[in-house]
Design a protein around this motif. Structure first.
Motif, PDB file in Angstrom:
ATOM      1  N   ALA A 278      37.666  46.037  40.200  1.00  0.00           N
ATOM      2  CA  ALA A 278      37.566  45.833  41.650  1.00  0.00           C
ATOM      3  C   ALA A 278      37.542  47.168  42.383  1.00  0.00           C
ATOM      4  CB  ALA A 278      38.735  44.978  42.129  1.00  0.00           C
TER       5      ALA A 278
ATOM      6  N   LYS B 112      38.326  37.520  34.629  1.00  0.00           N
ATOM      7  CA  LYS B 112      38.959  37.595  33.309  1.00  0.00           C
ATOM      8  C   LYS B 112      38.280  36.638  32.335  1.00  0.00           C
ATOM      9  CE  LYS B 112      43.488  37.257  31.061  1.00  0.00           C
ATOM     10  NZ  LYS B 112      44.933  36.971  31.262  1.00  0.00           N
TER      11      LYS B 112
ATOM     12  N   ARG C  35      34.459  33.433  41.475  1.00  0.00           N
ATOM     13  CA  ARG C  35      34.629  31.989  41.629  1.00  0.00           C
ATOM     14  C   ARG C  35      33.460  31.392  42.407  1.00  0.00           C
ATOM     15  NH1 ARG C  35      38.306  29.743  38.171  1.00  0.00           N
ATOM     16  NH2 ARG C  35      40.223  30.982  38.116  1.00  0.00           N
ATOM     17  N   ARG C  36      33.026  32.103  43.427  1.00  0.00           N
ATOM     18  CA  ARG C  36      31.966  31.576  44.290  1.00  0.00           C
ATOM     19  C   ARG C  36      30.630  31.500  43.559  1.00  0.00           C
ATOM     20  NH1 ARG C  36      29.666  34.409  49.881  1.00  0.00           N
ATOM     21  NH2 ARG C  36      27.939  32.926  50.215  1.00  0.00           N
TER      22      ARG C  36
ATOM     23  N   SER D 129      36.800  32.926  36.677  1.00  0.00           N
ATOM     24  CA  SER D 129      37.477  34.163  37.062  1.00  0.00           C
ATOM     25  C   SER D 129      36.824  35.360  36.384  1.00  0.00           C
ATOM     26  CB  SER D 129      38.950  34.094  36.671  1.00  0.00           C
ATOM     27  OG  SER D 129      39.071  34.104  35.258  1.00  0.00           O
TER      28      SER D 129
ATOM     29  N   GLU E 183      38.042  38.302  42.613  1.00  0.00           N
ATOM     30  CA  GLU E 183      38.301  36.962  42.096  1.00  0.00           C
ATOM     31  C   GLU E 183      37.481  35.926  42.863  1.00  0.00           C
ATOM     32  OE1 GLU E 183      40.466  34.231  39.607  1.00  0.00           O
ATOM     33  OE2 GLU E 183      40.721  36.413  39.640  1.00  0.00           O
ATOM     34  N   ARG E 184      37.478  36.026  44.175  1.00  0.00           N
ATOM     35  CA  ARG E 184      36.722  35.072  45.001  1.00  0.00           C
ATOM     36  C   ARG E 184      35.228  35.186  44.743  1.00  0.00           C
ATOM     37  NH1 ARG E 184      40.483  36.252  49.446  1.00  0.00           N
ATOM     38  NH2 ARG E 184      38.949  37.720  50.290  1.00  0.00           N
TER      39      ARG E 184
ATOM     40  N   SER F 109      41.754  44.747  38.124  1.00  0.00           N
ATOM     41  CA  SER F 109      42.118  45.613  39.257  1.00  0.00           C
ATOM     42  C   SER F 109      41.301  46.901  39.254  1.00  0.00           C
ATOM     43  CB  SER F 109      43.616  45.945  39.211  1.00  0.00           C
ATOM     44  OG  SER F 109      43.956  46.613  38.007  1.00  0.00           O
TER      45      SER F 109
ATOM     46  N   SER G  49      39.099  44.611  46.669  1.00  0.00           N
ATOM     47  CA  SER G  49      40.435  44.276  46.208  1.00  0.00           C
ATOM     48  C   SER G  49      40.308  43.308  45.031  1.00  0.00           C
ATOM     49  CB  SER G  49      41.251  43.616  47.327  1.00  0.00           C
ATOM     50  OG  SER G  49      40.726  42.324  47.621  1.00  0.00           O
ATOM     51  N   THR G  50      41.364  43.184  44.255  1.00  0.00           N
ATOM     52  CA  THR G  50      41.348  42.258  43.121  1.00  0.00           C
ATOM     53  C   THR G  50      41.111  40.833  43.593  1.00  0.00           C
ATOM     54  OG1 THR G  50      42.913  43.703  41.959  1.00  0.00           O
ATOM     55  CG2 THR G  50      42.628  41.477  41.092  1.00  0.00           C
ATOM     56  N   ARG G  51      41.696  40.465  44.721  1.00  0.00           N
ATOM     57  CA  ARG G  51      41.520  39.112  45.251  1.00  0.00           C
ATOM     58  C   ARG G  51      40.077  38.873  45.689  1.00  0.00           C
ATOM     59  NH1 ARG G  51      45.967  36.773  49.271  1.00  0.00           N
ATOM     60  NH2 ARG G  51      47.114  37.027  47.321  1.00  0.00           N
ATOM     61  N   GLN G  52      39.468  39.874  46.305  1.00  0.00           N
ATOM     62  CA  GLN G  52      38.063  39.734  46.704  1.00  0.00           C
ATOM     63  C   GLN G  52      37.153  39.556  45.477  1.00  0.00           C
ATOM     64  OE1 GLN G  52      37.842  43.413  48.969  1.00  0.00           O
ATOM     65  NE2 GLN G  52      37.553  42.282  50.885  1.00  0.00           N
TER      66      GLN G  52
END
Length: 334
Positions: free
Chosen positions: A249, A272, A264-265, A270, A260-261, A246, A255-258
């Motif tokens: 990011a 982490k 991944r991409r 991840s 993460e994506r 967090s 954002s943390t979700r962005q």
């Protein structure tokens, strides 16, 4: 602007040739040695006279093996030096074993005469063990920097391809000895000669002490995304005290979700997981290259619990930290 390397006194026309004393340590890096020596040979050829002369030595004057297994005849054992000499210690694998008491005593005694002393590849370890790098800037191969920093906190370690600090010189290994020699030639005899030597070596890009050893993050990971590169750089600089996803990011405006994506991409894992792999790689380097306890290795790699460290290490490397250390006797191997 980089610091000029001291040359012997005189003008370019009457300057006497400068003597290099190469000290080959057991299992030395052949590439580092050959790059330095051939640069001098070519400088003499292109300069039309003997600008440089050299002797090649080992600890006791006996033939000595490079890390490739090739055995070299030498001119003699550790000599007495003069202030005008430039001494090049050439290290390689198992540098702790090659750093003998006799070599250390010789270095400490002869350094009082004021010669320039350089450590190629892992030989920065030998200079540091002799106390010759205390309070100075230095460099050595990137793979060995974690263990070096743990053992010699009084040395200001950098990631440069080479470093000149007063009468102490260190290089990162590999072709960095060529970059150093080209600087030395340029300082003593002008950039035209140095460029001519580089041309003869088919060396198209001359690096300076401002250049770093490793490829940039985008080149290493094969992805050119500025925010991803920035996060990875932050991770690499904060191994002992990991930063949460967090906060990472937030540092790059995501954002943390962005984040993460993004991982991944481009990296198929991840943030982490990627961070954990960086920490485990540092831990493995320390286990294989130092005598630090497993508990201290865990702490230096950002693990508060030895049991958690052991569990993560086994999951990633399929062995325990204790077995890893037992299986690898060689340290500081480049």
């Amino acid at each position: 602007m980089s610091t000029p390397i001291r040359a012997v006194q005189g003008t370019s026309d009457n300057m006497k040739s400068q003597r290099f004393v190469f000290v080959l340590l057991e299992n030395f890096s052949l590439l580092s040695f050959a790059g330095a020596l051939d640069s001098l040979r070519i400088a003499n050829m292109m300069g039309g006279r003997e600008l440089y002369r050299w002797i090649v030595t080992s600890e006791d004057g006996s033939p000595i093996a490079a890390s490739s297994g090739t055995v070299f005849q030498v001119d003699g054992d550790l000599p007495e030096l003069s202030r005008d000499d430039l001494v090049f210690l050439v290290g390689g694998i198992n540098i702790q074993d090659a750093t003998t008491k006799r070599v250390l005593n010789w270095l400490r005694r002869e350094s009082r005469k004021g010669p320039l002393i350089a450590g190629l590849c892992t030989a920065a370890y030998t200079l540091a063990k002799a106390g010759l790098l205390d309070g100075k800037r230095a460099t050595l191969h990137w793979q060995n920097q974690d263990s070096f920093s743990e053992e010699f906190p009084e040395v200001d370690l950098t990631k440069s391809v080479f470093i000149v600090d007063g009468t102490r010189i260190t290089t990162a290994g590999g072709t960095s000895s060529i970059d150093l020699m080209l600087k030395l030639i340029a300082d003593a005899h002008g950039e035209d000669l140095a460029n001519s030597v580089a041309d003869q070596l088919i060396y198209a890009s001359i690096r300076t002490d401002q250049d770093t050893q490793r490829l940039s993050v985008p080149t290493r990971i094969g992805v050119r995304h500025p925010k991803l590169s920035k996060v990875i750089q932050i991770m690499e600089q904060n191994i002992e005290e990991p930063i949460s996803p967090s906060v990472l990011a937030k540092d790059v405006g995501m954002s943390t979700r962005q984040l993460e994506r993004l991982f991944r991409r481009y990296l198929n894992r991840s943030p982490k997981r990627y961070y954990m792999e960086l920490r485990l790689q540092k831990a493995r380097n320390l286990l294989m290259q130092t005598d630090m306890s497993v508990i201290n290795v865990a702490l230096a790699s950002g693990f508060a619990s030895p049991s958690h460290f052991s569990k993560c290490y086994r999951a990633h490397y399929n062995t325990t930290p204790y077995r890893e250390r037992g299986a690898h006797g060689s340290r500081l191997s480049v």
